[in-house]
Every structure is written in C-alpha cells, then in structure tokens.
Design a protein around this motif. Structure first.
Motif, mmCIF file in Angstrom:
data_model
loop_
_atom_site.group_PDB
_atom_site.id
_atom_site.type_symbol
_atom_site.label_atom_id
_atom_site.label_comp_id
_atom_site.label_asym_id
_atom_site.label_seq_id
_atom_site.Cartn_x
_atom_site.Cartn_y
_atom_site.Cartn_z
ATOM 1 N N LYS A 1 0.572 -61.432 39.290
ATOM 2 C CA LYS A 1 1.788 -61.391 38.481
ATOM 3 C C LYS A 1 2.881 -62.054 39.308
ATOM 4 O O LYS A 1 3.163 -61.633 40.432
ATOM 5 N N ILE A 2 3.480 -63.088 38.731
ATOM 6 C CA ILE A 2 4.416 -63.917 39.486
ATOM 7 C C ILE A 2 5.817 -63.823 38.911
ATOM 8 O O ILE A 2 6.006 -63.842 37.702
ATOM 9 N N LYS A 3 6.764 -63.716 39.824
ATOM 10 C CA LYS A 3 8.162 -63.711 39.427
ATOM 11 C C LYS A 3 8.813 -64.975 39.971
ATOM 12 O O LYS A 3 8.498 -65.401 41.084
ATOM 13 N N SER A 4 9.720 -65.569 39.211
ATOM 14 C CA SER A 4 10.400 -66.758 39.720
ATOM 15 C C SER A 4 11.887 -66.485 39.882
ATOM 16 O O SER A 4 12.449 -65.609 39.228
ATOM 17 N N GLY A 5 12.496 -67.247 40.773
ATOM 18 C CA GLY A 5 13.925 -67.075 41.014
ATOM 19 C C GLY A 5 14.483 -68.313 41.691
ATOM 20 O O GLY A 5 13.760 -69.274 41.958
ATOM 21 N N LYS A 6 15.771 -68.275 41.953
ATOM 22 C CA LYS A 6 16.419 -69.412 42.615
ATOM 23 C C LYS A 6 15.976 -69.522 44.061
ATOM 24 O O LYS A 6 15.684 -68.524 44.706
ATOM 25 N N ARG A 7 16.006 -70.743 44.537
ATOM 26 C CA ARG A 7 15.638 -70.968 45.933
ATOM 27 C C ARG A 7 16.746 -70.471 46.857
ATOM 28 O O ARG A 7 17.890 -70.330 46.462
ATOM 29 N N ILE A 8 16.355 -70.222 48.095
ATOM 30 C CA ILE A 8 17.263 -69.623 49.076
ATOM 31 C C ILE A 8 17.836 -70.695 50.002
ATOM 32 O O ILE A 8 17.132 -71.609 50.402
ATOM 33 N N GLY A 9 19.109 -70.550 50.309
ATOM 34 C CA GLY A 9 19.703 -71.391 51.353
ATOM 35 C C GLY A 9 19.918 -72.832 50.971
ATOM 36 O O GLY A 9 19.936 -73.711 51.831
ATOM 37 N N VAL A 10 20.097 -73.105 49.670
ATOM 38 C CA VAL A 10 20.271 -74.489 49.235
ATOM 39 C C VAL A 10 21.533 -74.641 48.375
ATOM 40 O O VAL A 10 21.561 -75.427 47.436
#
Length: 165
Positions: A129-138
């Motif tokens: 089960k995969i969750k997506s989100g914004k990338r970090i540090g960009v």
DNA sequence: GGAGTGATGACA
DNA sequence: GTCATCACTCCA
C-alpha cells in the motif's frame, strides 16, 4: 513509474564478508530534463551525466559536505531520471541510509549488480500500500516542488501473507 | 531554529 | 581563480 516497484524490494550491500540488507520504504522520483528539483535540470555535467545514461546504474552524490544520497537511474538513455532512496526499513533519511549501507560516491556510475557490491532483490513482498506526497527539501524548484513524487510504503504483506506496517 | 561541511557548478 | 548553493542530520 519505476519508483513504485522499488517499494518493498530489498537493498543488499556486500562489503568484505559482511552483507547488509534492508527493505526499501521511501523513495523520491526525479524525472526528466525539465524537473527543476532534479540535478539534471542544469544539463549534463560530470556529476550528473550518469542520470542521462542507461537505467540500473547508481547515482551517488555528496550534499552539505557530509551526507551521501543514493539514487538509481531509471528511464531510457538520454532521458535523465533517477529515484532517490530516502528510507529503508528502520533507517530513516537518505543520508542515514547511505551511512548504514556504507555507500559513498565511489559507487556512483556503477551498475546495480552483485559485482558492484550493491544491488536490489525481490524477496516476495506483495500487496504493498503506497502513499504519495510532495518531495522533501526542494522548495527552490518552483512549480516542480509540488509534484507528488515522494512515495512511501504504508503497508505490505510478507511471505506468510501477514500484514506488516 | 541554526550550525556543520565540502563538492559542485556558474561565472570571470 | 572566486563564490553561492545544496535531493541532510543533529542538537537546542
């Protein structure tokens, strides 16, 4: 995208007589020449040229003078893309992953294979089960910073079909 | 919140 | 050659 397939796979490191193994639980995708968050958006340079090459090669770089980040090149040749391995089970953060697996930039431009001492194995984890989100540090990346290209493994089932968080 | 750390890439 | 920047981590 290849990023999803990496979640639940195992990263395996052979260094000397020691083997270090861990399941990949968090990744980020950096895709194409226009992705302003990607090192490849500045064009091909000595450091990033591996991203423009064939899939399956490691891209390792040093950030902030002390931490290495491990990426695997994806997509077709001349189309720059890579997946940053952000976390492995119980090891959080790309810098800590590299430390745990004894990874530094000497591994960059090597292929993902036993011969290089660092490779990926499928050990039968399924029903991820995969969750997506914004990338970090960009935050510098303009509209590209909003892309939901950070994927985390929320749950999966082991070989005996038991759910694992 | 802020420091540490040095390779990298842009520019001269 | 100079200089700013950085896909992070740790400690307060």
């Amino acid at each position: 995208m290849v990023a999803k397939e990496l979640l639940g796979k195992f990263l395996v490191r052979r260094v000397g007589k020691k083997t270090i193994v861990g399941m990949i639980t968090e990744v980020e995708a950096y895709v194409g020449p226009d992705d302003k968050a990607s090192h490849a958006s500045r064009g091909k340079t000595p450091r990033t040229k591996v991203m423009f090459g064939r899939a399956g090669y490691w891209y390792v770089y040093l950030v902030y003078g002390m931490h290495h980040c491990l990426n695997i090149v994806t997509e077709k040749e001349s189309y720059p893309a890579a997946i940053l391995i952000r976390s492995v089970h119980s090891v959080s953060g790309p810098g800590r992953v590299s430390k745990y697996f004894h990874i530094d930039k000497k591994l960059s431009e090597r292929s993902s294979s036993r011969a290089s001492g660092l490779w990926i194995e499928d050990r039968g984890v399924r029903d991820v089960k995969i969750k997506s989100g914004k990338r970090i540090g960009v935050d510098y990346a303009g509209r590209w910073k909003h892309k939901p290209w950070r994927l985390t493994l929320e749950q999966h089932r082991d070989k005996k079909n038991h759910p694992i968080v």
